[in-house]
Design a protein around this motif. Structure first.
Motif, short mmCIF file in Angstrom:
data_model
loop_
_atom_site.label_atom_id
_atom_site.label_comp_id
_atom_site.label_asym_id
_atom_site.label_seq_id
_atom_site.Cartn_x
_atom_site.Cartn_y
_atom_site.Cartn_z
N GLU A 1 -32.09 10.21 -36.64
CA GLU A 1 -32.44 10.36 -35.23
C GLU A 1 -33.91 10.07 -34.97
OE1 GLU A 1 -29.19 13.62 -33.54
OE2 GLU A 1 -31.24 14.27 -33.99
N GLY B 1 -33.23 0.40 -23.71
CA GLY B 1 -33.76 1.75 -23.79
C GLY B 1 -33.44 2.46 -25.08
N ILE B 2 -33.10 1.69 -26.12
CA ILE B 2 -32.77 2.25 -27.43
C ILE B 2 -33.95 2.02 -28.36
CG2 ILE B 2 -31.15 2.20 -29.37
CD1 ILE B 2 -29.08 0.98 -27.44
N TYR B 3 -34.75 3.06 -28.57
CA TYR B 3 -35.94 2.94 -29.39
C TYR B 3 -35.82 3.70 -30.71
CZ TYR B 3 -38.00 1.29 -25.03
OH TYR B 3 -38.27 0.59 -23.89
N THR B 4 -35.07 4.77 -30.71
CA THR B 4 -34.92 5.60 -31.91
C THR B 4 -33.45 5.79 -32.23
OG1 THR B 4 -34.80 7.68 -30.68
CG2 THR B 4 -37.00 6.88 -31.27
N LYS C 1 -31.99 8.53 -32.29
CA LYS C 1 -31.44 9.48 -31.30
C LYS C 1 -30.97 8.74 -30.05
CE LYS C 1 -32.40 13.95 -29.17
NZ LYS C 1 -33.39 15.05 -29.02
N ASP C 2 -31.76 7.75 -29.60
CA ASP C 2 -31.35 6.94 -28.45
C ASP C 2 -30.05 6.19 -28.76
OD1 ASP C 2 -33.68 7.70 -27.10
OD2 ASP C 2 -34.80 5.97 -27.87
N LYS D 1 -25.55 6.46 -27.23
CA LYS D 1 -24.71 5.42 -26.63
C LYS D 1 -23.29 5.52 -27.19
CE LYS D 1 -28.20 3.67 -24.39
NZ LYS D 1 -28.33 3.84 -22.93
#
Length: 365
Positions: A178, A200-203, A205-206, A210
Motif C-alpha cells: 500500500e 490518480g493512482i500513485y501508490t 493504496k490508490d 480501484k
C-alpha cells in the motif's frame, strides 16, 4: 476462499553485474564511471556502474546520450563468456541451498527455500548467507528480496540496493504494498506509470482502491494482474526449468537505412543468425515477428503465425519480406530484428486463475 501454503521466496539480484565484473577484473576501473557496451556511434549501454548511474547513465541508453550525461564515462567492451563464468559460480551457490532455482538472466534468480537443504527455517538468514558466500567466492555484491511470493520478493530486492536486502514477512505484505509508489511495482513501466498517475493512482493504496472492473477497463488484460498483486496475490511458483518462449536476433546499423532493398539484405543476414540459433537450441517456431526501430526511436513490430513450425532461413526470409512490404516505411530505419515464438518446446498448460488466499500471519521468516 482457497488456502495455500506460505512460500519462502528469495529474489537475488547482482549489483551492476557486468560493470562490477569489469571493475573486479581491472582494478584501474574501480571507483570510476564505466559503461559496458555502447561505445560505437550507434551502440547501446548494456550496463552501468553505480558511479555512472549517479549521472543518470542507465542500461538500454544510447552510448551518445550516456556520454553527454557523463563526459568522463569509460566504455568497456562486453565479455559475455566472463559474465557466464561468474553466473555459473553464483548459480552453484544457489544449488547448495535449494534445487528450486529459477534463473531470470545471468545476474538474477528466484529461489524457493520453504524447504531447503540447510534445514534453516529463516529465509532472511539464508539470503544473508548466500550474499556473503557470493562475495567470498566471486568478490561481487548481491542484493536480495525475501517474501511470500515472487512478485513481492522481486520488488523488495530493489529497496536496499546496492549490497542490501529487504524482508517482507506475511504480516507486513499489505502495508508494504500500500505504501509503495506504483512505479516500483514489477510490470509497471514508464508508459503504464504515467497512465496510472493520470488516473490518480500513485501508490499501492490508490491501486487497491480501484475495482477489478475499473482496472480491466482501463488497463486491459493487465488489470487483473494489478488487482491481485496489490493484494499480495501472486501464485506463480518458482520453476527450476524455464522453457524458452522465443528466439531472436537483431542488428543496429551505423547509418540509417531508407531502402527496403538494403533492409532485405540485412534481414537475410539476421535470418541466417536466427536459423543458426534455432538449430543450436533444437527448436522451431510458428510465429515470425519483424522488429523495426526507426530513426526517431519509435518501435514497431509486425507478426505472422504460420500453420506449421519452421526453423529454415528461406521460409523466415520470405515471411519477413511480406511483413516488411506490408506497409511503407514512415522513416529511415536504425535497427532491424527477427524473432520466432510459439515454439515447439512449449507445452500447453491450463492457466489457473488467481484466487483470494488465506495466509498464516505469524511465521519464522
Amino acid at each position: 476462499m482457497e488456502t495455500v501454503p506460505i512460500r519462502k521466496i528469495i529474489h537475488v539480484d547482482m549489483d551492476a553485474f557486468y560493470a562490477s565484473v569489469e571493475q573486479l577484473d581491472n582494478p584501474e576501473l574501480r571507483g570510476k564511471a564505466i559503461a559496458v557496451g555502447g561505445s560505437s556511434k550507434r551502440g547501446v549501454v548494456s550496463a552501468a556502474s553505480y558511479e555512472a548511474r549517479k549521472f543518470g547513465v542507465r542500461s538500454a541508453m544510447s552510448g551518445a546520450m550516456a556520454r553527454r550525461l557523463c563526459p568522463e564515462l569509460i566504455f568497456v567492451k562486453t565479455n559475455f563468456d566472463r559474465y557466464r563464468e561468474f553466473s555459473e559460480k553464483i548459480r552453484n551457490i544457489f544449488f547448495e541451498y535449494t534445487d528450486l532455482v529459477e534463473p531470470l538472466s545471468l545476474d538474477e534468480a528466484y529461489l524457493d527455500v520453504t524447504e531447503n537443504k540447510k534445514g534453516n527455517p529463516s529465509a532472511t538468514l539464508i539470503a544473508e548467507e548466500i550474499r556473503n558466500k557470493i562475495k567470498e567466492k566471486t568478490g561481487l555484491n548481491a542484493s536480495a528480496g525475501i517474501s511470500i511470493n515472487k512478485f513481492i520478493a522481486k520488488v523488495a530486492s530493489d529497496i536496499n540496493k546496492p549490497n542490501g536486502q529487504k524482508t517482507v514477512p506475511p504480516e507486513d505484505v499489505i502495508e508494504f504494498l500500500e505504501n509503495l509508489d506504483v512505479k516500483k511495482f514489477y510490470g509497471v513501466g514508464k508508459v503504464t506509470k504515467e497512465k496510472m498517475y493520470r488516473h490518480g493512482i500513485y501508490t499501492g493504496k490508490d491501486l487497491k482502491g480501484k475495482s477489478l472492473e475499473y482496472l480491466s477497463e482501463h488497463f486491459g488484460k493487465s488489470g487483473a494482474y494489478y488487482y491481485h498483486v496489490v493484494r499480495g496475490i501472486h501464485n506463480s511458483t518458482v520453476k527450476p526449468s524455464r522453457t524458452r518462449k522465443s528466439l531472436a536476433a537483431e542488428r543496429t546499423f551505423s547509418e540509417n537505412i531508407s531502402s527496403e532493398l538494403f533492409m532485405m539484405e540485412r534481414l537475410e543476414d539476421i535470418a541466417e543468425e536466427v536459423e543458426r540459433r534455432l538449430a543450436k537450441s533444437k527448436v522451431a517456431g510458428k510465429t515470425i515477428t519483424l522488429k523495426i526501430k526507426y530513426s526517431d526511436f519509435t518501435l514497431q513490430t509486425r507478426s505472422k503465425t504460420l500453420p506449421f513450425y519452421t526453423a529454415t532461413k528461406s521460409l523466415i526470409v520470405n515471411t519477413v519480406k511480406d511483413l516488411l512490404y506490408q506497409e511503407p516505411m514512415k522513416e529511415s530505419v536504425r535497427l532491424l530484428g527477427i524473432s520466432l515464438s510459439n515454439l515447439n518446446n512449449e507445452s500447453k498448460k491450463k492457466i489457473k486463475p488467481s484466487v483470494p488466499i488465506e495466509v498464516q500471519l505469524k511465521l519464522d521468516f
